[in-house]
Each structure stands twice: as C-alpha cells, then as structure tokens.
Scaffold this motif. Structure first.
Motif, PDB file in Angstrom:
ATOM      1  N   SER A  58       0.825  -1.205   0.000  1.00 33.70           N
ATOM      2  CA  SER A  58       0.000   0.000   0.000  1.00 33.70           C
ATOM      3  C   SER A  58       0.860   1.256   0.000  1.00 33.70           C
ATOM      4  O   SER A  58       0.553   2.237  -0.701  1.00 33.70           O
ATOM      5  CB  SER A  58      -0.930   0.003   1.220  1.00 33.70           C
ATOM      6  OG  SER A  58      -1.820  -1.094   1.193  1.00 33.70           O
ATOM      7  N   SER A  61       2.117   2.046  -3.456  1.00 31.59           N
ATOM      8  CA  SER A  61       1.091   2.703  -4.271  1.00 31.59           C
ATOM      9  C   SER A  61       0.915   4.160  -3.867  1.00 31.59           C
ATOM     10  O   SER A  61       0.753   5.042  -4.730  1.00 31.59           O
ATOM     11  CB  SER A  61      -0.244   1.956  -4.141  1.00 31.59           C
ATOM     12  OG  SER A  61      -0.123   0.620  -4.596  1.00 31.59           O
ATOM     13  N   ILE A 223      -7.678   2.961   0.099  1.00 30.01           N
ATOM     14  CA  ILE A 223      -7.119   1.732   0.660  1.00 30.01           C
ATOM     15  C   ILE A 223      -7.843   1.361   1.957  1.00 30.01           C
ATOM     16  O   ILE A 223      -8.087   0.192   2.250  1.00 30.01           O
ATOM     17  CB  ILE A 223      -5.607   1.903   0.912  1.00 30.01           C
ATOM     18  CG1 ILE A 223      -4.860   2.040  -0.436  1.00 30.01           C
ATOM     19  CG2 ILE A 223      -5.043   0.727   1.704  1.00 30.01           C
ATOM     20  CD1 ILE A 223      -3.393   2.387  -0.285  1.00 30.01           C
ATOM     21  N   SER A 433      -6.592   2.316  -7.475  1.00 29.58           N
ATOM     22  CA  SER A 433      -6.922   2.161  -6.058  1.00 29.58           C
ATOM     23  C   SER A 433      -8.425   2.045  -5.858  1.00 29.58           C
ATOM     24  O   SER A 433      -8.901   1.259  -5.028  1.00 29.58           O
ATOM     25  CB  SER A 433      -6.372   3.351  -5.260  1.00 29.58           C
ATOM     26  OG  SER A 433      -4.968   3.413  -5.349  1.00 29.58           O
ATOM     27  N   ALA A 437     -10.311  -1.026  -4.160  1.00 28.58           N
ATOM     28  CA  ALA A 437     -11.072  -0.718  -2.949  1.00 28.58           C
ATOM     29  C   ALA A 437     -12.559  -0.969  -3.132  1.00 28.58           C
ATOM     30  O   ALA A 437     -13.203  -1.605  -2.285  1.00 28.58           O
ATOM     31  CB  ALA A 437     -10.830   0.744  -2.555  1.00 28.58           C
TER      32      ALA A 437
END
Length: 550
Positions: A58, A61, A223, A433, A437
C-alpha cells in the motif's frame, strides 16, 4: 509533433525509445501483480505478518501516485530522457534492495520508497517520450504497444509470481526486474531529448507539497475504505493501539475532505504562481483543457474496471473454484493476448476512423464481455468457457487503451506533455486504487451479506439492515483473524447437516456475489460510455497562446 530529427532515424535507433518505454512500463506494472501472489511466502521468509507486507504494498502505491505530478514536471524542466533514466536507475536500485531484503524494514525501503519514487518518474515519462520522439502516426502505434504491454503485464504477473513462488523464490521476481532495468539503459541512449520552454526553471515545491499530500490522502482513503466503511464506521478506527473517536463516522469522509481541500489549495497555488510569472507544477491551460479532462476522467473509470476485474476474478477462481495461482493466470491469458494484439493492430485505425468511435466501440465490447462472463460464472467454470468472454473483453480493452491515452496526450501542447502525462498517470493510479477498494471490497461484502441473509431467512429470524451489517463485519474480522487450520477445526465441530448447509449456502453466495460484481462493472462502463460522448471526434491539440497565429 515529434522532434524534427525523428524522420532521420531508422531500425533500432527509431524503435529503441519505444522499447525502453515498454520495458520500463512492464516492470512497473508486473511488480504488484506478481508479488501479490507471493505475500504468504514473504511473510514466512521475513518472519513478519500479512498486515505488514500489505502495508508495504500500500505504501508503494501511495508514494508512486503522490509523486507522479512531480515526476512528470521534472521531465519538463530537466529533460524527459534524463529524468526517465534517473527514474529507471532508482527503480532498479529499489528492486535490488527488495531482492536481498532480510527484514520487513529493508523490504519497505526498497519496494515502497525507492521503487515508488522511481515509478513516479518512469510511468509519466514513458508516455511523454513517445510524444517527443515520434510523429503522430507512430505515436498512435506506440500508445497501442504501451497499452498492450500494461494489460499483458497485469495478467501475466500472477502466473509469473505463482511459478517463482512455487518452484523457486519470490526474490527472483525482484532480481529479474533489476536485469530488465539494466537492459533499458542501452536503448535509452537513442531517446531524443527535447527541451521545453521551461527547461532549467525551478520546481514548484509548494505545489509539490499540496499535490503530494492531497493525492496521498485520496489514495490512502481508498485503501482504508473497504475496512472502515465509506460513511458510518464499520469498526473502530485504531492508530498505534489507541482508538480514535470520530463520533460514529468512518475516517473515509474526513480524509476525502482533507484531500479535496489540499487539491483545491493546489489549484489556487498554481493560479498564484502563474499570475506572478513563475513556473507552476501544472499549467492552468492543461486543467482548463476540456478534451484532456474528459479523457482523464474516462481513463479513471477504465482503470477501475480493469484493476477491479483482474483483482476479483483470480480471487474468485482461487478461493471459490479451487484454481491455483498458475491456473487463474492461464484463465486470464485470452484477455491478455487479445488486449495486446488489438491495441497494437488497431493503433493505425485512428488515422482513418474517428478515435471517439473506436473508444466507444471498445467500451461496448467490454459490456458484452462482462455479460458473457456473467453467464458462465459457476463453481464448475472451466478455462475453455472463459476464452470467449475474456477474449471479447480483451478486444474491447485493446481498442480502448490504444486510443484513449493517445487522445488524451494529443490534446495538449508538446511542451505540456510531461506534466499532462504525470497528471493522467496520477489519476490513473487513483482509478487503480478505486478498482481494488470498491470492486474488491464489494465481492467480499456481497458474499458475506448473501450468507447472512440466507442464514437468517432459513432460521426465520427478522433483522434490520444495520444488524445484518454488524454480522457481516464480525464474519470479515473472523476471516482475517483465524488461520486456515483454525477455520477447518471450527467446521469440524459442526454437525454434518450444518456443514452441508453452510457449504451449499457459501457456494451460492460466492457465485451470486461474483455476478453482482460484474453488474457493478457494467455500471462503471456505462458511465464511461456517457463520458465518451463528450470527447471530440478527432484529435485536436491545444496550442499555447504564444504560438497561436492571429
């Protein structure tokens, strides 16, 4: 237009910039998809836990998306070729550190920090260097190649990761990226350097700070949203063992608000610098370009669809159908092949057929592919059954990615292409993302929701939506807390009839959940089609005011 010298090159010298861009894009895209498969092995080798490794992924990213605007602007100021090579070297150094990492902190240094910074330079400039090295017809071919490389890397990653993890070691994945990064350097010497009007200007560090924290907040919230909810808190928000009371709210709306405030401040800061005659991070004429903004918004939805599907389909095939990582990768191969072939083969069509029509045709084929996949989703689904649906999906994606990015970057002046590419790639990462998500969390939410609804219905228990939502959260937490062996032990304690009922219910629930996710994907595609109606029929490049003829 490309540089005047582009017409004097041939053979390797001509195609080397595209090869360098394609190799760079491949290692950046394949990195995450390849290593996602290796998470359990990394946990074991580094003696850490799943949450720590997921945190490293994460953070990678977050850093990459947050620095994308800066990476693109550095190319405009110091030269696309120079910063591209610097980015490749930093990325290569990061993969080397990750390959030899002996604990989670060293892995984070290599993977999250160094790779994230390097990727933030490489991704926007891989596209920008096509604008500076090729004429419009060759640019279309180049964008088609990069689109095919990107989709192929995303699909091939799980196969490669599965093979390396099963038969060798996950470290070879990072080591292979080091070798590819080194292989890029000989090709990069043929890249033509194009000086922009801002060459040698000072970087807008104030804008960099606003954009970094604004994008960081938005990507972070995407996230976290699956775990904490989009508005009301699904579970307590805990930082460092301390529970933070947000008055029943999830941290999601607060972080979205913070991100939007910071990005609004970023726009005002850019306006202020332009009024003072200073170099902004993004020129206002880029932000005011209707074709560019429409294309970028459509590209966000494209990223959501492709990332979402490539996340949930392997998850479904492995968790529900029983495929291995290698088998799920083979199942997705028709999509990868079709995307690559069509994106490359259709690149020249934009000279004869309106790119807008090709983009809309691509979106329509994606809807057809999703519908065909919906019809074959069962627990007995086979790889041959997925060839046509995923092949149609790949043809649509190939048409889309071959012409959408070309249309986006062709709408801005050549001097604006590095920062425009940076902005497009930053928002592309935002779409990635969102895909993980939203689409990813919906699969599990639909699954547990279906199980809870079926259980309460069979037991004749009436419940409110809030009560069912709380039960879903308990099941999600149990899934994260208990190991596979512990879950098996719990099932063994149940009577045979209860186990059989649970198995039937879970089977039906996961099939219905996957079908519902495909319906959501179709909804996203319909929004994208609506956006595409605002695109111009032909490519129209924005011309800076100082270059316009009276």
């Amino acid at each position: 237009m490309g540089d005047a010298n582009t017409t004097k090159r041939s053979g390797l010298a001509f195609w080397a910039p595209l090869i360098a861009a394609g190799l760079a894009l491949f290692i950046v895209v394949v990195d995450s998809t390849m290593m996602n498969v290796a998470v359990p092995t990394i946990v074991k080798d580094l003696k850490t836990n799943v949450s720590a490794v997921q945190g490293v992924i994460s953070l990678y990213s977050l850093i990459m998306a947050s620095l994308m605007l800066v990476g693109g602007k550095l190319g405009g100021i110091h030269g696309v070729k120079r910063i591209f090579i610097v980015g490749v070297l930093i990325y290569g150094a990061g993969t080397l550190v990750a390959a030899i990492s002996w604990n989670i902190a060293v892995l984070a240094l290599g993977w999250s920090l160094l790779e994230g910074v390097g990727a933030a330079m490489v991704l926007p400039l891989a596209y920008a260097l096509l604008v500076t090295n090729y004429e419009p017809r060759e640019q279309a071919i180049g964008f088609g190649v990069l689109g095919g490389v990107s989709a192929s890397a995303a699909a091939v990653g799980p196969i490669l990761g599965g093979v390396l993890t099963s038969f060798f070691t996950w470290r070879l994945g990072f080591a292979g990226e080091v070798l590819i990064a080194l292989a890029i350097l000989p090709f990069s010497r043929y890249i033509l350097e194009r000086k922009t009007a801002e060459a040698g200007a000072a970087i807008d560090w104030g804008g960099a700070v606003f954009s970094f924290f604004g994008l960081f907040s938005l990507v972070l919230v995407l996230i976290m949203a699956g775990r904490y909810g989009w508005w009301n808190a699904k579970r307590p928000f805990v930082i460092g063992g301390t529970e933070i009371d947000l008055l029943g709210l999830s941290p999601t709306p607060l972080l979205i608000g913070l991100g939007l405030i910071l990005l609004a401040a970023f726009v005002h800061w850019q306006m202020r610098r332009e009024r003072r005659g200073q170099t902004p991070l993004v020129r206002l004429r880029v932000l005011a370009n209707g074709t560019f903004l429409t294309g970028v918004t459509a590209n966000i939805f494209q990223s959501m669809v492709i990332t979402g599907l490539l996340f949930v389909l392997p998850l479904y095939l492995q968790a529900a159908v029983g495929y291995s990582a290698f088998q799920s990768g083979l199942a997705i191969l028709p999509f990868s092949i079709a995307t690559f072939v069509v994106s490359l083969g259709s690149a020249g069509l934009g000279q004869r057929i309106a790119p807008k029509f090709l983009i809309q045709t691509g979106v329509a084929l994606l809807v057809v592919g999703a519908f065909l996949l919906y019809r074959v989703i069962t627990l007995q689904i086979t790889i041959p059954q997925m060839i046509i649906p995923l092949g149609v999906f790949g043809v649509g994606m190939g048409l889309l990615i071959a012409h959408l990015v070309n249309l986006i970057l062709s709408s801005v002046a050549p001097d604006d292409s590095p920062e425009a590419s940076g902005l497009n790639n930053a928002l592309d990462q935002l779409g990635n993302s969102l895909g993980t998500a939203v689409v990813g969390s919906l699969l599990m939410a639909f699954f547990f929701g279906n199980v809870v609804t079926a259980a309460l219905s069979d037991l004749g228990i009436e419940s409110t939506p809030q009560e069912r939502a709380r039960i879903v959260v308990i099941l999600e937490d149990a899934r994260e807390t208990f190991t596979e062996a512990e879950r098996a032990q719990i099932l063994e304690l149940l009577p045979d009839a209860a186990r059989q009922w649970l198995s039937r219910t879970a089977d039906q629930a996961i099939v219905t959940a996957m079908q519902d996710v495909l319906v959501v994907i179709v909804g996203l595609l319909l929004v994208m089609f609506l956006l595409s109606t605002f695109l111009p029929r032909d490519k129209k490049r924005d011309v800076p005011p100082d270059e316009r003829t009276p």
